[in-house]
Motif scaffolding. Structure first.
Motif, PDB file in Angstrom:
ATOM      1  N   ALA A  16     -43.336  47.900 -23.464  1.00 18.27           N
ATOM      2  CA  ALA A  16     -42.098  47.176 -23.807  1.00 18.27           C
ATOM      3  C   ALA A  16     -41.713  46.225 -22.678  1.00 18.27           C
ATOM      4  N   ARG A  17     -41.889  46.675 -21.454  1.00 19.87           N
ATOM      5  CA  ARG A  17     -41.537  45.824 -20.310  1.00 19.87           C
ATOM      6  C   ARG A  17     -42.438  44.610 -20.212  1.00 19.87           C
ATOM      7  N   GLU A  18     -43.633  44.705 -20.790  1.00 25.52           N
ATOM      8  CA  GLU A  18     -44.518  43.538 -20.829  1.00 25.52           C
ATOM      9  C   GLU A  18     -44.218  42.660 -22.046  1.00 25.52           C
ATOM     10  N   GLY A  19     -43.212  43.072 -22.816  1.00 27.77           N
ATOM     11  CA  GLY A  19     -42.808  42.238 -23.950  1.00 27.77           C
ATOM     12  C   GLY A  19     -43.561  42.537 -25.235  1.00 27.77           C
ATOM     13  N   ASP A  20     -44.204  43.673 -25.299  1.00 24.17           N
ATOM     14  CA  ASP A  20     -44.937  44.069 -26.516  1.00 24.17           C
ATOM     15  C   ASP A  20     -43.920  44.413 -27.623  1.00 24.17           C
ATOM     16  N   ALA A  21     -43.887  43.574 -28.649  1.00 23.39           N
ATOM     17  CA  ALA A  21     -42.863  43.719 -29.696  1.00 23.39           C
ATOM     18  C   ALA A  21     -42.949  45.065 -30.409  1.00 23.39           C
ATOM     19  N   ALA A  22     -44.164  45.550 -30.628  1.00 21.56           N
ATOM     20  CA  ALA A  22     -44.308  46.827 -31.330  1.00 21.56           C
ATOM     21  C   ALA A  22     -43.722  47.969 -30.499  1.00 21.56           C
ATOM     22  N   ALA A  23     -43.925  47.899 -29.181  1.00 27.34           N
ATOM     23  CA  ALA A  23     -43.381  48.945 -28.314  1.00 27.34           C
ATOM     24  C   ALA A  23     -41.856  48.875 -28.283  1.00 27.34           C
ATOM     25  N   VAL A  24     -41.311  47.655 -28.254  1.00 27.00           N
ATOM     26  CA  VAL A  24     -39.863  47.480 -28.288  1.00 27.00           C
ATOM     27  C   VAL A  24     -39.307  48.069 -29.591  1.00 27.00           C
ATOM     28  N   ALA A  25     -39.980  47.742 -30.685  1.00 25.54           N
ATOM     29  CA  ALA A  25     -39.542  48.242 -31.998  1.00 25.54           C
ATOM     30  C   ALA A  25     -39.541  49.766 -32.011  1.00 25.54           C
ATOM     31  N   ARG A  26     -40.588  50.346 -31.471  1.00 28.78           N
ATOM     32  CA  ARG A  26     -40.711  51.796 -31.453  1.00 28.78           C
ATOM     33  C   ARG A  26     -39.580  52.431 -30.640  1.00 28.78           C
ATOM     34  N   ALA A  74     -31.721  29.453 -31.600  1.00 28.26           N
ATOM     35  CA  ALA A  74     -32.537  28.237 -31.506  1.00 28.26           C
ATOM     36  C   ALA A  74     -32.221  27.480 -30.223  1.00 28.26           C
ATOM     37  N   ALA A  75     -30.926  27.385 -29.899  1.00 31.84           N
ATOM     38  CA  ALA A  75     -30.524  26.672 -28.679  1.00 31.84           C
ATOM     39  C   ALA A  75     -31.035  27.389 -27.434  1.00 31.84           C
ATOM     40  N   LEU A  76     -30.970  28.697 -27.446  1.00 34.21           N
ATOM     41  CA  LEU A  76     -31.472  29.483 -26.311  1.00 34.21           C
ATOM     42  C   LEU A  76     -32.981  29.300 -26.155  1.00 34.21           C
ATOM     43  N   ARG A  77     -33.666  29.258 -27.270  1.00 35.31           N
ATOM     44  CA  ARG A  77     -35.114  29.078 -27.231  1.00 35.31           C
ATOM     45  C   ARG A  77     -35.483  27.700 -26.717  1.00 35.31           C
ATOM     46  N   ARG A  78     -34.705  26.686 -27.113  1.00 38.03           N
ATOM     47  CA  ARG A  78     -34.965  25.340 -26.594  1.00 38.03           C
ATOM     48  C   ARG A  78     -34.834  25.318 -25.076  1.00 38.03           C
ATOM     49  N   ALA A  79     -33.949  26.178 -24.572  1.00 39.06           N
ATOM     50  CA  ALA A  79     -33.767  26.261 -23.122  1.00 39.06           C
ATOM     51  C   ALA A  79     -34.801  27.193 -22.481  1.00 39.06           C
ATOM     52  N   GLY A  80     -35.732  27.680 -23.291  1.00 40.19           N
ATOM     53  CA  GLY A  80     -36.820  28.508 -22.754  1.00 40.19           C
ATOM     54  C   GLY A  80     -36.421  29.940 -22.441  1.00 40.19           C
ATOM     55  N   ARG A  81     -35.287  30.371 -22.977  1.00 41.39           N
ATOM     56  CA  ARG A  81     -34.851  31.736 -22.660  1.00 41.39           C
ATOM     57  C   ARG A  81     -35.335  32.737 -23.710  1.00 41.39           C
ATOM     58  N   ARG A  82     -35.648  33.920 -23.275  1.00 41.11           N
ATOM     59  CA  ARG A  82     -36.059  34.980 -24.192  1.00 41.11           C
ATOM     60  C   ARG A  82     -34.811  35.648 -24.767  1.00 41.11           C
ATOM     61  N   VAL A  83     -34.860  35.939 -26.041  1.00 38.63           N
ATOM     62  CA  VAL A  83     -33.652  36.402 -26.735  1.00 38.63           C
ATOM     63  C   VAL A  83     -33.920  37.669 -27.551  1.00 38.63           C
ATOM     64  N   GLY A  84     -33.009  38.587 -27.467  1.00 35.48           N
ATOM     65  CA  GLY A  84     -33.017  39.741 -28.362  1.00 35.48           C
ATOM     66  C   GLY A  84     -31.792  39.662 -29.263  1.00 35.48           C
ATOM     67  N   VAL A  85     -31.964  39.999 -30.513  1.00 34.68           N
ATOM     68  CA  VAL A  85     -30.834  39.994 -31.445  1.00 34.68           C
ATOM     69  C   VAL A  85     -30.706  41.383 -32.068  1.00 34.68           C
ATOM     70  N   LEU A  86     -29.539  41.964 -31.941  1.00 34.75           N
ATOM     71  CA  LEU A  86     -29.261  43.219 -32.637  1.00 34.75           C
ATOM     72  C   LEU A  86     -28.194  42.940 -33.686  1.00 34.75           C
ATOM     73  N   HIS A 109     -36.781  32.521 -36.962  1.00 31.25           N
ATOM     74  CA  HIS A 109     -37.348  32.948 -35.690  1.00 31.25           C
ATOM     75  C   HIS A 109     -38.330  34.100 -35.839  1.00 31.25           C
ATOM     76  N   ALA A 110     -38.680  34.386 -37.080  1.00 30.23           N
ATOM     77  CA  ALA A 110     -39.471  35.590 -37.335  1.00 30.23           C
ATOM     78  C   ALA A 110     -40.824  35.555 -36.622  1.00 30.23           C
ATOM     79  N   LEU A 111     -41.366  34.377 -36.436  1.00 25.31           N
ATOM     80  CA  LEU A 111     -42.700  34.294 -35.851  1.00 25.31           C
ATOM     81  C   LEU A 111     -42.678  33.876 -34.383  1.00 25.31           C
ATOM     82  N   ASP A 112     -41.503  33.748 -33.815  1.00 20.32           N
ATOM     83  CA  ASP A 112     -41.376  33.323 -32.423  1.00 20.32           C
ATOM     84  C   ASP A 112     -41.486  34.547 -31.506  1.00 20.32           C
ATOM     85  N   PRO A 113     -42.512  34.618 -30.675  1.00 19.06           N
ATOM     86  CA  PRO A 113     -42.663  35.796 -29.808  1.00 19.06           C
ATOM     87  C   PRO A 113     -41.581  35.872 -28.726  1.00 19.06           C
ATOM     88  N   GLY A 114     -40.824  34.797 -28.535  1.00 13.42           N
ATOM     89  CA  GLY A 114     -39.759  34.826 -27.534  1.00 13.42           C
ATOM     90  C   GLY A 114     -38.436  35.348 -28.081  1.00 13.42           C
TER      91      GLY A 114
END
Lengths: 318, 318
Positions: A16-26, A74-86, A109-114
């Motif tokens: 998860a700390r490496e950004g692995d989406a499946a691990a974050v989901a788990r 979208a605005a955060l992504r344009r600024a290159g920031r990684r985003v989590g949404v709950l 944003h479904a396919l955006d790894p960031g």
């Protein structure tokens, strides 16, 4: 077919700390399920959390929360920031699930790894949101999100809760819904750090902004206190979203400078620790045979045989 | 000028049981103030409570809750029954007070000694309503009210809470507000024992009733279960109010026959005892020096020095 054993927590946390989406989901599923592993997960995450800026978004149904979240992401992504949404759904404690497929609209944003997007249900138990959301935030935070957006359906109590969860609370309104009494009744005047009148291309947007500003200006504030700005946005076209993000960032800077960030986070941790402790106590109280049995006590209270204070004493001593 | 000392609890309780309005008022104030005397008050009241039928009234702002309560009280009075009304205001936990003078509209019954009307604020602390309302109900119950009506602003969490407080939950709607998704989102489909589409002289009342009936009929119910009726009322003229009261009474009879009354009251007592116990623990946790100091622990959690589970352990052992 592979047998799916218990996940190895250090491995999951590492991935998860490496950004692995499946691990974050788990990990977030472990939070939702109130897994016994959480204790180990949170111990592993604790040193790595605390860097993400947590933005709570709330507002009445129909103001455009999902669309605004989408635009902000979208605005955060344009600024290159990684985003989590709950997306927290304070759904009925009886049905326990989301009623509407709002999440579908986050499909941009479904396919955006960031971007990591997750819908959570509050599970209805008292303190459910207080308990599980900070833990899910911590997962996203430790997974390297720069910003975690917590979107809640803004009705009643949940607004209060989002105020307790977020570093910055963004309150959305729509024209015609900003009439003073309604805003005051909904309790939104006390909780917002940034306000946006969304759907600002509709009639009445200026009036709503004016009324809101005037109501906000009534409250006395000490010197150096934050004065919540009131913006106008059209989230569906992106109008005003960059300005909105700029205000959120300005609030983040103010939080850090003023020392309020630490106070808010301590308050949030306080609620979380309390909720965990209360949950543990509830479990203890609920199990017949394990000392005081709350159900038996409640039956005696209902029958007038014992008063509720005496029953609470038995519970606390049990 | 007379010096106003601490009230003598046995005297207050005795006078309240004789229907002395001032004594009832004083006792409810003790509840609101979370007075240390409450323990003694509740012990004295416990054997005398349990006869009143508790009716919760909820619904979104604008459906006519106060007017309906007023009309229902009038019908109860015509039937010679003594009535207590608790108007619970889940107002902002920040402002702590009622925002609107809704109570003014209850003025019809202000001079009737057979009606006791009281506005209560939920005080905003977690479990505030769960904690104080059952106690205020118990005061009115022991004071000889045949029916206690608890009116809440029906938004979000408070609806769930009223479901926990009342023997019979009456959910009000208005034409145009009954659209399916909104009703489902508001969580009202699970909690009502009796539904009334108020303002039934307006367009769309039949459609709202039809939609609501159809949504309610979808839920599976075991044999012998209560099927919530959907009525139409015009509370401002009294139209349909006698029928509404008849359905409330029919539900009361069903509760007693089916054994559900005992279950609901035990559940209510459970919440109350739990809330009292949790309140006591919170107080203990909040006081620095008294074992574990929650604020210090929360600070360490916020700093990532300790995880929230470990902090909760310290709290529970402290």
């Amino acid at each position: 077919m592979t047998r799916r054993g218990a996940p190895a927590v250090p491995d999951l946390v590492g991935r998860a700390r490496e950004g692995d989406a499946a691990a974050v989901a788990r990990l977030i599923t472990l939070v939702e399920d109130a897994s016994p592993l959480l204790r180990e997960v949170m111990a592993a995450l604790a040193p790595h959390a605390g860097t993400a800026h947590v933005v709570g978004i709330t507002g009445a149904p129909g103001v455009g929360k999902s669309t605004s979240t989408n635009a902000l992401v979208a605005a955060l992504r344009r600024a290159g920031r990684r985003v989590g949404v709950l997306a927290v759904d304070p759904s009925s404690p009886f049905s326990g699930g989301a009623l509407l497929g709002d999440r579908v609209r986050m499909g941009d944003h479904a396919l955006d790894p960031g971007v990591y997007i997750r819908s959570m249900s509050a599970r209805g138990h008292l303190g459910g949101l207080a308990w599980s959301t900070p833990q899910a935030v911590r997962v996203l935070d430790a997974a390297g999100c720069d910003v975690v957006v917590v979107e809640t359906v803004g009705v009643g109590q949940s607004e209060v809760e989002v105020a307790g969860l977020a570093d910055t609370v963004l309150v959305l309104l729509a024209p015609g819904m900003g009439d003073g009494i309604q805003a005051a009744k909904a309790g939104i005047l006390e909780i917002g750090d940034v306000y946006a009148v969304n759907k600002a291309d509709r009639d009445g947007a200026d009036r709503t902004r004016r009324e809101l500003r005037s109501m906000l200006s009534v409250a006395e504030r000490p010197d150096g206190a934050w004065r919540a700005p009131v913006l106008q946005t059209v989230a569906s076209t992106g109008l005003g979203i960059d300005e909105l993000l700029a205000e959120v960032d300005r609030h983040a800077a103010w939080l850090a400078e003023s020392g309020e960030l630490g106070r808010r986070r301590t308050r949030r941790a306080r609620r979380e620790v309390e909720a965990i402790a209360l949950g543990a106590l509830r479990e203890r109280w609920g199990s017949a045979g394990a000392g005081a049995d709350l159900d038996a006590l409640a039956g005696r209270v209902a029958a007038g045989e014992v008063d509720p204070y005496a029953a609470a004493d038995v519970l606390l001593e049990g």
